[in-house]
Design a protein around this motif. Structure first.
Motif, PDB file in Angstrom:
ATOM      1  N   ALA A  50       0.675  -1.158   0.053  1.00  0.00           N
ATOM      2  CA  ALA A  50       0.081  -0.164  -0.191  1.00  0.00           C
ATOM      3  C   ALA A  50       0.866   1.176   0.031  1.00  0.00           C
ATOM      4  O   ALA A  50       2.005   1.291   0.587  1.00  0.00           O
ATOM      5  CB  ALA A  50      -0.969  -0.031   1.220  1.00  0.00           C
ATOM      6  N   ASP A  51       0.425   2.274  -0.785  1.00  0.00           N
ATOM      7  CA  ASP A  51       1.097   3.482  -1.014  1.00  0.00           C
ATOM      8  C   ASP A  51       0.271   4.678  -0.725  1.00  0.00           C
ATOM      9  O   ASP A  51      -0.713   4.935  -1.418  1.00  0.00           O
ATOM     10  CB  ASP A  51       1.803   3.778  -2.219  1.00  0.00           C
ATOM     11  N   TYR A  52       0.583   5.317   0.657  1.00  0.00           N
ATOM     12  CA  TYR A  52      -0.462   6.361   1.036  1.00  0.00           C
ATOM     13  C   TYR A  52       0.410   7.624   1.062  1.00  0.00           C
ATOM     14  O   TYR A  52      -0.007   8.666   1.595  1.00  0.00           O
ATOM     15  CB  TYR A  52      -0.689   6.077   2.690  1.00  0.00           C
ATOM     16  N   SER A  53       1.408   7.854   0.159  1.00  0.00           N
ATOM     17  CA  SER A  53       2.040   8.893   0.227  1.00  0.00           C
ATOM     18  C   SER A  53       1.454  10.144  -0.436  1.00  0.00           C
ATOM     19  O   SER A  53       1.771  11.491  -0.019  1.00  0.00           O
ATOM     20  CB  SER A  53       3.483   8.667  -0.866  1.00  0.00           C
ATOM     21  N   ASP A  54       0.420  10.028  -1.237  1.00  0.00           N
ATOM     22  CA  ASP A  54      -0.314  11.329  -1.854  1.00  0.00           C
ATOM     23  C   ASP A  54      -1.578  11.379  -0.813  1.00  0.00           C
ATOM     24  O   ASP A  54      -2.284  12.673  -1.288  1.00  0.00           O
ATOM     25  CB  ASP A  54      -0.975  10.612  -3.238  1.00  0.00           C
ATOM     26  N   ILE A  55      -1.752  10.706   0.083  1.00  0.00           N
ATOM     27  CA  ILE A  55      -2.708  11.305   1.140  1.00  0.00           C
ATOM     28  C   ILE A  55      -2.441  11.471   2.515  1.00  0.00           C
ATOM     29  O   ILE A  55      -3.084  12.143   3.300  1.00  0.00           O
ATOM     30  CB  ILE A  55      -4.203  10.262   1.065  1.00  0.00           C
ATOM     31  N   GLU A  56      -1.054  10.927   2.813  1.00  0.00           N
ATOM     32  CA  GLU A  56      -0.823  11.125   4.252  1.00  0.00           C
ATOM     33  C   GLU A  56      -0.708  12.660   4.702  1.00  0.00           C
ATOM     34  O   GLU A  56      -0.645  12.779   5.826  1.00  0.00           O
ATOM     35  CB  GLU A  56       0.728  10.433   4.280  1.00  0.00           C
ATOM     36  N   SER A  57      -0.229  13.558   3.668  1.00  0.00           N
ATOM     37  CA  SER A  57      -0.106  14.986   4.143  1.00  0.00           C
ATOM     38  C   SER A  57      -1.436  15.748   3.893  1.00  0.00           C
ATOM     39  O   SER A  57      -1.384  16.989   4.215  1.00  0.00           O
ATOM     40  CB  SER A  57       0.871  15.651   2.992  1.00  0.00           C
ATOM     41  N   PRO A  96      -9.450  11.394  -1.761  1.00  0.00           N
ATOM     42  CA  PRO A  96     -10.167  10.256  -2.150  1.00  0.00           C
ATOM     43  C   PRO A  96     -11.627  10.662  -2.404  1.00  0.00           C
ATOM     44  O   PRO A  96     -12.091  11.597  -1.577  1.00  0.00           O
ATOM     45  CB  PRO A  96      -9.856   9.492  -1.065  1.00  0.00           C
ATOM     46  N   LEU A  97     -12.347   9.805  -3.079  1.00  0.00           N
ATOM     47  CA  LEU A  97     -13.786  10.051  -3.137  1.00  0.00           C
ATOM     48  C   LEU A  97     -14.265   8.661  -3.091  1.00  0.00           C
ATOM     49  O   LEU A  97     -14.077   7.543  -3.563  1.00  0.00           O
ATOM     50  CB  LEU A  97     -14.067  10.143  -4.611  1.00  0.00           C
ATOM     51  N   ILE A  98     -15.153   8.652  -1.999  1.00  0.00           N
ATOM     52  CA  ILE A  98     -16.008   7.279  -1.516  1.00  0.00           C
ATOM     53  C   ILE A  98     -17.540   7.683  -2.107  1.00  0.00           C
ATOM     54  O   ILE A  98     -18.419   8.418  -1.588  1.00  0.00           O
ATOM     55  CB  ILE A  98     -16.089   6.981  -0.349  1.00  0.00           C
ATOM     56  N   ILE A  99     -18.042   6.712  -3.086  1.00  0.00           N
ATOM     57  CA  ILE A  99     -19.411   6.859  -3.433  1.00  0.00           C
ATOM     58  C   ILE A  99     -20.239   5.635  -3.185  1.00  0.00           C
ATOM     59  O   ILE A  99     -19.854   4.286  -3.109  1.00  0.00           O
ATOM     60  CB  ILE A  99     -19.523   6.768  -4.946  1.00  0.00           C
ATOM     61  N   SER A 100     -21.582   5.902  -2.322  1.00  0.00           N
ATOM     62  CA  SER A 100     -22.393   4.811  -1.682  1.00  0.00           C
ATOM     63  C   SER A 100     -23.524   4.565  -2.557  1.00  0.00           C
ATOM     64  O   SER A 100     -24.333   5.765  -2.560  1.00  0.00           O
ATOM     65  CB  SER A 100     -22.516   5.076  -0.238  1.00  0.00           C
ATOM     66  N   TYR A 292     -12.953   1.071   5.272  1.00  0.00           N
ATOM     67  CA  TYR A 292     -12.524   2.605   4.598  1.00  0.00           C
ATOM     68  C   TYR A 292     -10.829   2.373   4.494  1.00  0.00           C
ATOM     69  O   TYR A 292     -10.374   3.153   3.672  1.00  0.00           O
ATOM     70  CB  TYR A 292     -12.993   3.784   5.208  1.00  0.00           C
ATOM     71  N   ASP A 293     -10.293   2.003   5.479  1.00  0.00           N
ATOM     72  CA  ASP A 293      -8.849   1.713   5.614  1.00  0.00           C
ATOM     73  C   ASP A 293      -8.433   0.716   4.403  1.00  0.00           C
ATOM     74  O   ASP A 293      -7.454   0.917   3.900  1.00  0.00           O
ATOM     75  CB  ASP A 293      -8.225   1.282   6.946  1.00  0.00           C
ATOM     76  N   TRP A 294      -9.344  -0.296   4.192  1.00  0.00           N
ATOM     77  CA  TRP A 294      -8.831  -1.114   3.330  1.00  0.00           C
ATOM     78  C   TRP A 294      -9.061  -0.544   1.900  1.00  0.00           C
ATOM     79  O   TRP A 294      -8.254  -0.911   1.142  1.00  0.00           O
ATOM     80  CB  TRP A 294      -9.939  -2.339   3.397  1.00  0.00           C
ATOM     81  N   LEU A 295     -10.113   0.175   1.637  1.00  0.00           N
ATOM     82  CA  LEU A 295     -10.254   0.914   0.402  1.00  0.00           C
ATOM     83  C   LEU A 295      -8.914   1.847   0.202  1.00  0.00           C
ATOM     84  O   LEU A 295      -8.320   1.808  -0.982  1.00  0.00           O
ATOM     85  CB  LEU A 295     -11.404   2.029   0.327  1.00  0.00           C
ATOM     86  N   PHE A 296      -8.591   2.517   1.165  1.00  0.00           N
ATOM     87  CA  PHE A 296      -7.423   3.352   1.085  1.00  0.00           C
ATOM     88  C   PHE A 296      -6.140   2.609   0.788  1.00  0.00           C
ATOM     89  O   PHE A 296      -4.943   3.248   0.373  1.00  0.00           O
ATOM     90  CB  PHE A 296      -7.183   4.264   2.276  1.00  0.00           C
ATOM     91  N   ARG A 297      -6.161   1.296   0.848  1.00  0.00           N
ATOM     92  CA  ARG A 297      -4.961   0.529   0.456  1.00  0.00           C
ATOM     93  C   ARG A 297      -4.608   0.659  -1.056  1.00  0.00           C
ATOM     94  O   ARG A 297      -3.543   0.420  -1.676  1.00  0.00           O
ATOM     95  CB  ARG A 297      -5.133  -0.926   0.927  1.00  0.00           C
ATOM     96  N   TYR A 298      -5.701   1.051  -1.991  1.00  0.00           N
ATOM     97  CA  TYR A 298      -5.567   0.861  -3.269  1.00  0.00           C
ATOM     98  C   TYR A 298      -5.846   2.232  -4.233  1.00  0.00           C
ATOM     99  O   TYR A 298      -6.500   3.041  -3.766  1.00  0.00           O
ATOM    100  CB  TYR A 298      -6.645  -0.048  -3.716  1.00  0.00           C
ATOM    101  N   LYS A 299      -4.730   2.283  -5.321  1.00  0.00           N
ATOM    102  CA  LYS A 299      -4.914   3.205  -6.072  1.00  0.00           C
ATOM    103  C   LYS A 299      -4.927   2.840  -7.524  1.00  0.00           C
ATOM    104  O   LYS A 299      -4.509   1.758  -7.710  1.00  0.00           O
ATOM    105  CB  LYS A 299      -3.690   4.123  -5.996  1.00  0.00           C
ATOM    106  N   LYS A 300      -5.786   3.522  -8.328  1.00  0.00           N
ATOM    107  CA  LYS A 300      -5.754   3.186  -9.790  1.00  0.00           C
ATOM    108  C   LYS A 300      -4.637   3.474 -10.435  1.00  0.00           C
ATOM    109  O   LYS A 300      -4.056   4.750 -10.186  1.00  0.00           O
ATOM    110  CB  LYS A 300      -7.057   3.828 -10.282  1.00  0.00           C
ATOM    111  N   GLU A 301      -3.870   2.795 -11.152  1.00  0.00           N
ATOM    112  CA  GLU A 301      -2.929   2.680 -11.931  1.00  0.00           C
ATOM    113  C   GLU A 301      -3.141   3.800 -13.229  1.00  0.00           C
ATOM    114  O   GLU A 301      -4.152   3.713 -13.775  1.00  0.00           O
ATOM    115  CB  GLU A 301      -2.013   1.590 -12.561  1.00  0.00           C
TER     116      GLU A 301
END
Length: 301
Positions: A50-57, A96-100, A292-301
């Protein structure tokens, strides 16, 4: 006569124990019929780190605003509620965007506020309304309202609208839905496959089409279902996950499946608010982390 009574009583107790044993064996057989081979609690052993570098800040979310947008007042094809984190309007960061997607019981056209409020009865929007929204990273959260079944093409267009309207991190768009919304979540990927705009999905008590499992080769999936669901049969999720795993390709992500014993159709409440953690059937994937933490593990290439 006394001895006859004792004998009859013993026979009755023996019959009762036999019937109970048969019931237990029958229930066990039914349960075993619904089980997949035992798996480890987290079987995504092929996932990338998992890469969180783009949302950690991103600025911490101390409580944002959830606003209603009636159908006809925007360019969107749906009326919807949108939540933006507390620092959203003070900066230029992308979130990030979460749609329900809601279920059939909450359908409506979204042209008046009382109608639109139905989408806040469940899902992340409900947690926000109750002041219980606290994911690890801030996110935009959107809950649209539909009067019909979820149409994949309309959902796709709606996501594009959100990307154009909000500062969305386009690598971090996530889709979830319950019941009819679970159907809609499966269906969106079935329609678009690798061209889908989302990075990961969580379909809850929905049903997919196993014949279209090949569309899920590169999409992380975590499905949830109550084993005793009498509205949407649990095999709606079981068969879909089995079909994805059975593909004769090297899956980028192994799909996850969590099943709740003794739970009926409403398994979404305990999934969205996390109260179902630790309650899953041990023969399937454990519910051992925030979805939600599981979702944040993933980024679309």
């Amino acid at each position: 006569m006394k001895y006859v009574t004792i004998i009859l009583t013993c026979l009755g107790l023996s019959l009762l124990f036999t019937l109970n044993a048969c019931d237990k064996d029958s229930n066990k057989a039914i349960e075993e019929e619904k089980e997949l081979p035992a798996e480890s609690p987290d079987n995504n052993n092929k996932d990338k780190v998992a890469d969180y570098s783009d949302i950690e800040s991103l600025p911490a979310d101390t409580g944002g605003e959830q606003l209603a947008y009636l159908k006809g007042t925007t360019a969107a094809s749906y009326g919807y509620y949108a939540y933006t984190p507390s620092a959203y309007h003070q900066g230029t960061e992308e979130y990030p965007l979460i749609i329900s997607l809601h279920g059939a019981g909450k359908r409506g056209d979204g042209t008046d506020l009382d109608d639109l409020k139905k989408v806040l009865w469940l899902g992340p929007g409900n947690l926000i309304k109750k002041g219980e929204w606290n994911p690890t990273y801030p996110a935009i959260v959107v809950a649209p309202l539909t009067a019909t079944n979820w149409d994949a093409k309309k959902v796709h267009a709606f996501i594009q609208y959100l990307m154009d309207t909000y500062r969305v991190n386009k690598q971090r768009i996530y889709l979830t839905g319950n019941s009819m919304g679970g159907f809609g979540t499966w269906n969106y990927i079935q329609e678009y496959g690798d061209q889908a705009l989302v990075a990961a999905i969580i379909p809850i008590c929905g049903k997919g089409n196993p014949d279209l499992a090949h569309q899920f080769t590169n999409i992380p999936v975590w499905a949830f279902h109550g084993i005793d669901d009498n509205t949407v049969d649990v095999y709606g999720s079981i068969d879909m996950v089995k079909a994805i795993k059975a593909l004769e390709v090297d899956l980028t992500y192994t799909p996850k499946l969590t099943l709740y014993p003794g739970v009926g159709h409403d398994c979404w409440t305990m999934t969205y608010d996390g109260s179902g953690m630790g309650q899953g059937n041990p023969n399937f994937d454990a519910f051992d982390m925030s979805i939600y933490d599981w979702l944040f593990r993933y980024k679309k290439e």
